[in-house]
Scaffold this active site. Structure first.
Site: not given
Ligand code: AMP
Length: 114
Positions: A100, A102
């Site tokens: 993903h 950001h």
């Molecule tokens: P990372 O820490 O780079 O793996 O980012 C994962 C991101 O996913 C974090 O910023 C979380 O807040 C976000 N996240 C986790 N669960 C969900 C969800 N159900 N919908 C949207 N974002 C999410």
């Protein structure tokens, strides 16, 4: 497809605030935003992290970035600027094993990152 929260969002098994979708990528608001604009752009293909991406994934990797830039324009943060982040592994704080990007903006951010 991997068994993780983003795979479930892509499969529409759980809801998300989706802002863009085409045949290759999906973008949705982060559930715990770290900035006024915090959108995640993900490939529909199961790529667990950037380290697992193959040369053959380069078209979709490029598409993730141009979609992120388009969403930044759409959200009105192109002029003030924004940051695109890909976390990989524990030192970077990666928490979901599906690649993903950001898109973060709407406020000034420090550098270097913490
Ligand atoms: P990372 O820490 O780079 O793996 O980012 C994962 C991101 O996913 C974090 O910023 C979380 O807040 C976000 N996240 C986790 N669960 C969900 C969800 N159900 N919908 C949207 N974002 C999410």
């Amino acid at each position: 497809m991997g068994d993780n929260i983003f795979a479930k969002i892509i499969a529409k098994e759980i809801p998300a605030q989706i802002v863009f979708e085409d045949d290759r990528v999906m973008a949705f608001w982060d559930i715990a935003p770290k900035a006024p604009v915090h959108i995640l752009v993900v490939p529909k293909k199961d790529i667990p992290n950037i380290g697992a991406a193959q040369t053959s994934d380069e078209p979709v990797l490029g598409h993730l970035l141009t979609v992120a830039a388009q969403l930044a324009r759409q959200e009105g943060i192109d002029a003030t600027g924004y940051r695109l982040v890909i976390n990989k592994g524990p030192h970077a704080g990666e928490s979901v094993p599906h690649l993903h990007v950001h898109l973060l903006g709407g406020r000034e951010m420090g550098w270097p990152p913490g």
